[in-house]
Design a protein around this motif. Structure first.
Motif, PDB file in Angstrom:
ATOM      1  N   ALA A 166     -22.015 -64.834  64.803  1.00 20.23           N
ATOM      2  CA  ALA A 166     -21.324 -65.938  65.616  1.00 20.23           C
ATOM      3  C   ALA A 166     -21.342 -65.500  67.105  1.00 20.23           C
ATOM      4  CB  ALA A 166     -19.989 -66.319  65.260  1.00 20.23           C
ATOM      5  N   ASN A 167     -21.753 -66.213  67.961  1.00 23.72           N
ATOM      6  CA  ASN A 167     -21.774 -66.044  69.568  1.00 23.72           C
ATOM      7  C   ASN A 167     -20.845 -66.829  70.220  1.00 23.72           C
ATOM      8  OD1 ASN A 167     -23.402 -68.296  69.772  1.00 23.72           O
ATOM      9  ND2 ASN A 167     -25.216 -67.064  69.615  1.00 23.72           N
ATOM     10  N   MET A 168     -20.358 -67.580  69.614  1.00 17.29           N
ATOM     11  CA  MET A 168     -19.077 -68.404  69.895  1.00 17.29           C
ATOM     12  C   MET A 168     -18.159 -68.672  69.054  1.00 17.29           C
ATOM     13  SD  MET A 168     -20.543 -71.564  72.466  1.00 17.29           S
ATOM     14  CE  MET A 168     -21.368 -72.466  71.083  1.00 17.29           C
ATOM     15  N   ILE A 169     -16.652 -68.391  69.410  1.00 16.36           N
ATOM     16  CA  ILE A 169     -15.559 -68.625  68.631  1.00 16.36           C
ATOM     17  C   ILE A 169     -14.593 -69.606  69.122  1.00 16.36           C
ATOM     18  CG2 ILE A 169     -13.626 -67.553  67.480  1.00 16.36           C
ATOM     19  CD1 ILE A 169     -16.241 -66.089  66.709  1.00 16.36           C
ATOM     20  N   PHE A 170     -14.436 -70.488  68.034  1.00 16.28           N
ATOM     21  CA  PHE A 170     -13.394 -71.766  68.592  1.00 16.28           C
ATOM     22  C   PHE A 170     -12.003 -71.551  68.048  1.00 16.28           C
ATOM     23  CE2 PHE A 170     -17.578 -73.434  69.484  1.00 16.28           C
ATOM     24  CZ  PHE A 170     -17.412 -74.306  70.724  1.00 16.28           C
ATOM     25  N   ASN A 171     -10.980 -71.607  68.866  1.00 14.23           N
ATOM     26  CA  ASN A 171      -9.806 -71.463  68.212  1.00 14.23           C
ATOM     27  C   ASN A 171      -8.743 -72.744  68.434  1.00 14.23           C
ATOM     28  OD1 ASN A 171      -6.875 -70.773  67.909  1.00 14.23           O
ATOM     29  ND2 ASN A 171      -7.431 -68.588  67.880  1.00 14.23           N
ATOM     30  N   LEU A 172      -8.389 -73.189  67.384  1.00 13.66           N
ATOM     31  CA  LEU A 172      -7.383 -74.373  67.333  1.00 13.66           C
ATOM     32  C   LEU A 172      -5.947 -73.784  67.448  1.00 13.66           C
ATOM     33  CD1 LEU A 172      -9.689 -75.164  65.272  1.00 13.66           C
ATOM     34  CD2 LEU A 172      -8.881 -77.171  65.373  1.00 13.66           C
ATOM     35  N   SER A 173      -5.122 -74.068  68.256  1.00 13.65           N
ATOM     36  CA  SER A 173      -3.778 -73.347  68.431  1.00 13.65           C
ATOM     37  C   SER A 173      -2.656 -74.228  68.608  1.00 13.65           C
ATOM     38  CB  SER A 173      -4.005 -72.146  69.455  1.00 13.65           C
ATOM     39  OG  SER A 173      -2.801 -71.241  69.293  1.00 13.65           O
ATOM     40  N   ALA A 174      -1.477 -73.525  68.202  1.00 10.39           N
ATOM     41  CA  ALA A 174      -0.243 -74.272  68.590  1.00 10.39           C
ATOM     42  C   ALA A 174       0.612 -73.072  69.088  1.00 10.39           C
ATOM     43  CB  ALA A 174       0.393 -75.099  67.422  1.00 10.39           C
ATOM     44  N   SER A 175       0.215 -72.477  70.283  1.00 11.31           N
ATOM     45  CA  SER A 175       1.027 -71.690  70.793  1.00 11.31           C
ATOM     46  C   SER A 175       2.241 -72.093  71.672  1.00 11.31           C
ATOM     47  CB  SER A 175       0.392 -70.662  71.363  1.00 11.31           C
ATOM     48  OG  SER A 175       0.745 -69.323  71.920  1.00 11.31           O
ATOM     49  N   ASN A 176       3.488 -71.774  71.543  1.00  9.47           N
ATOM     50  CA  ASN A 176       4.598 -72.157  72.286  1.00  9.47           C
ATOM     51  C   ASN A 176       4.461 -71.358  73.477  1.00  9.47           C
ATOM     52  OD1 ASN A 176       5.589 -70.277  70.841  1.00  9.47           O
ATOM     53  ND2 ASN A 176       7.463 -70.627  71.311  1.00  9.47           N
ATOM     54  N   GLU A 177       5.487 -71.935  74.457  1.00 10.80           N
ATOM     55  CA  GLU A 177       5.636 -71.231  75.807  1.00 10.80           C
ATOM     56  C   GLU A 177       6.778 -70.559  75.918  1.00 10.80           C
ATOM     57  OE1 GLU A 177       3.249 -71.320  77.702  1.00 10.80           O
ATOM     58  OE2 GLU A 177       2.114 -72.789  76.887  1.00 10.80           O
TER      59      GLU A 177
END
Length: 628
Positions: free
Chosen positions: A186-197
């Motif tokens: 894999a030369n691209m990684i996609f990350n779906l996230s829910a990271s709070n502040e």
């Protein structure tokens, strides 16, 4: 287009548990990114339902409405090559999974479950979901489609694009799944996230994404939930990032109330070449994966990416002091090691009043300061010849006097005339013999003086000159230790400019910076330099640009030309091609000089030392590189 691939990361407006409204926003963004020629658009974790719906995840109505919403996206994507990656909940074998769905042309190409579920503090995903860590080689039926399901999925097309997917906490884990994805290609990684502040979390998050893209030699695309999520116990700012090999190409503005999308053109050719160059990829053990074929996406009609004109020069002015101190420390400590090894406290250096000898003198001076040696042990020699002007000679002397080093003046005109006479060369013929006799006379003086003084000769030639062979073989090409051999001309200018903070040498350094670059081997016109290097071989800023992309990323000449035309508006396309042709010819034909170059410390990522970074036969042909 030359290996560039456009991706987008989006943070849509979300209404908690309103799947119909949410899918409308997602479709709106998807259609816009299709027009923007994005090949892939990434959305946040659980973006159709909302991440913070809580126990509603366990409600059958929400899941059914989510599937209906997803079906609307499938319908809208029909006939479109752009890929959408969206966050959904999936029921599989009577368990719920937090997943990413990859959609293209009306089909769900694959679904990847989240491996690591946070279950501490404000996060309690294990209340609803199961880990997908062990799900491999499975399929599930969704919306009348049989869909590959598992953490063993990679997606690839026929244009060298291979991407993997991880979700939020996966990246923060001790062993991110993306590590193995990269090992598997894999030369691209996609990350779906829910990271709070939280205070300080944004900068840490960005550093995490950047670092992972660097470690894996890949592009890392990240999207996190926005302020539409529930604020009952925490807030989500909507952080979106696109990073490539340790650099941030695009970053969203957090805390916006409207849809927000960032995009960037990823240089996949560069990533693939870097992968080829890193031995640890070949040493890593791949695992069993399923390769999902995707349709080739649309080409980019116009590059939308900043191309740095001066890739060797730091772009962050705030870090100028730190960078310049580090570079001169590397130079100084390289020299310190050599001096202590041979038990010498003296050096000889030729001073011309030009940039290269100025920086070499300043770095040598720093080495003597660190060693607490008497700077009178730095013997600076000015050697005026037929082309020397009063301006450069005066600047050389002023600089040496301000630093308090030993100054010697040894003219070379008479020595050169005697050699012309011995060779039977007419002194009025200003050819290569006329020039090189002077250059070798200067080197001979420096070497012999070093023998007399028990010193070593400091070389002043820079990386750009070494690349182009713009030096006289066994003349200025030779020294006993070459201080500037790892520093290109554009960076030398930057470093000399930095030293203008020293008030005692500021005025002379400014004049040196404003003096045309010249070997001063041809007679001047009314005491003005007649032999300007850049009018002969081309602008150094272009040659440094060519060198960087040719060596650092192994770029083809056609791509270098394309990048240069994009970066430099001040030069015509014909000019750039002319100088690129000269660069290629000189780089290949002058390798014999590099194969015999003296020791010199490596400073940046590029070195042309035959003992370290660059090995090439002296008789390699350049013809294939001119066919572009």
């Amino acid at each position: 287009m030359y290996g560039f691939y456009r991706v987008a990361s989006s943070v849509p407006k979300v209404q908690i548990a309103n799947t119909d409204k949410n899918i409308q926003e997602i479709i709106k963004i998807f259609e816009q990114e299709t027009k923007n020629e994005s090949s892939i658009v990434l959305f946040p974790e659980l973006c159709i339902t909302g991440y913070t719906v809580g126990d509603l995840f366990l409600n059958q109505n929400l899941l059914e409405s989510q599937y209906q919403a997803l079906d609307k996206l499938l319908v809208k994507s029909k006939g479109i090559s752009t890929i959408a990656i969206v966050g959904i909940v999936v029921s599989f074998e009577h368990r719920l999974y937090n997943c990413a769905a990859v959609i293209q042309d009306g089909s769900i190409l694959g679904i990847v479950p989240k491996s690591y579920l946070p279950n501490k503090n404000e996060f309690y995903e294990k209340r609803y979901f199961q880990s997908g860590l062990r799900i491999k080689a499975k399929t599930l039926k969704l919306l009348n489609q049989e869909v590959p399901f598992g953490v063993d999925l990679l997606f690839t097309d026929e244009n060298n694009v291979t991407f993997g997917i991880e979700l939020c906490e996966d990246l923060w884990s001790i062993l991110p799944p993306s590590n193995q994805m990269a090992i598997n290609g894999a030369n691209m990684i996609f990350n779906l996230s829910a990271s709070n502040e939280l205070v300080g979390k944004s900068s840490y998050r960005q550093e995490l994404v950047k670092t992972q893209s660097a470690r894996l030699v890949c592009a890392y695309i990240y999207s996190s939930c926005g302020v539409g999520e529930s604020s009952s116990d925490t807030i989500f700012g909507g952080d979106a990032l696109i990073c490539e090999y340790g650099s941030t190409l695009a970053k969203s503005e957090r805390f916006t109330l409207e849809n927000q999308t960032i995009r960037a053109d990823i240089d996949l050719e560069k990533i693939i070449w870097l992968r080829n160059h890193e031995s640890y990829f070949g040493d890593s053990i791949p695992s069993e994966v399923r390769i999902i074929k995707v349709k080739s996406t649309q080409n980019i009609s116009k590059l939308d990416r900043y191309i740095d004109k001066h890739p060797f020069v730091p772009s962050n002015e705030k870090m100028k002091k730190e960078v310049c101190e580090e570079i001169t420390n590397i130079q100084a400590h390289g020299l310190i090691k050599r001096l202590t090894h041979i038990n010498s406290q003296k050096v000889v250096i030729g001073i011309s009043g030009g940039l290269d000898s100025t920086l070499a003198l300043l770095a040598t001076y720093k080495a003597f300061e660190i060693l607490k040696l008497d700077v009178k042990g730095i013997i600076a020699v000015t050697m005026p010849g037929f082309g020397t002007t009063s301006r450069t000679k005066s600047n050389a002397i002023k600089l040496c006097e301000a630093l308090g080093v030993t100054i010697k003046e040894i003219p070379i005109s008479e020595i050169s005339l005697k050699e012309f006479e011995a060779l039977g060369h007419d002194k009025e013929i200003h050819d290569v013999t006329y020039e090189n006799v002077q250059a070798r006379a200067r080197t001979s003086i420096l070497m012999n003086l070093a023998n007399k003084e028990g010193a070593i000769v400091i070389g002043t030639g820079d990386l750009s000159e070494i690349a182009l062979g713009w030096c006289t073989f066994n003349g200025d090409h030779m020294s006993m230790y070459s201080l500037n051999s790892g520093i290109p001309k554009t960076l030398i200018s930057y470093l000399v400019e930095y030293f203008t903070y020293k008030q005692e040498i500021k005025e002379v350094l400014i004049d040196i910076l404003n003096t045309p670059i010249s070997p001063e081997l041809l007679p001047p016109n009314s005491d003005k330099i007649s032999q300007e290097t850049e009018s002969i071989i081309g602008p150094y800023e272009l040659h440094d640009f060519f060198l960087y992309h040719f060596i650092r990323y192994g770029a083809k000449p056609s791509k270098i030309l394309f990048l240069a035309n994009t970066a430099f508006e001040e030069y015509s396309k014909d000019e750039i091609k002319k100088w690129l042709d000269i660069f290629i010819k000189r780089f290949f034909t002058q390798q014999f000089k590099r194969n015999a170059m003296p020791d010199g410390v490596k400073v940046g990522t590029i070195s042309l030392s035959p003992r370290a970074d660059w090995r090439m036969p002296s008789d390699a042909s350049f013809e294939e590189w001119l066919n572009y």
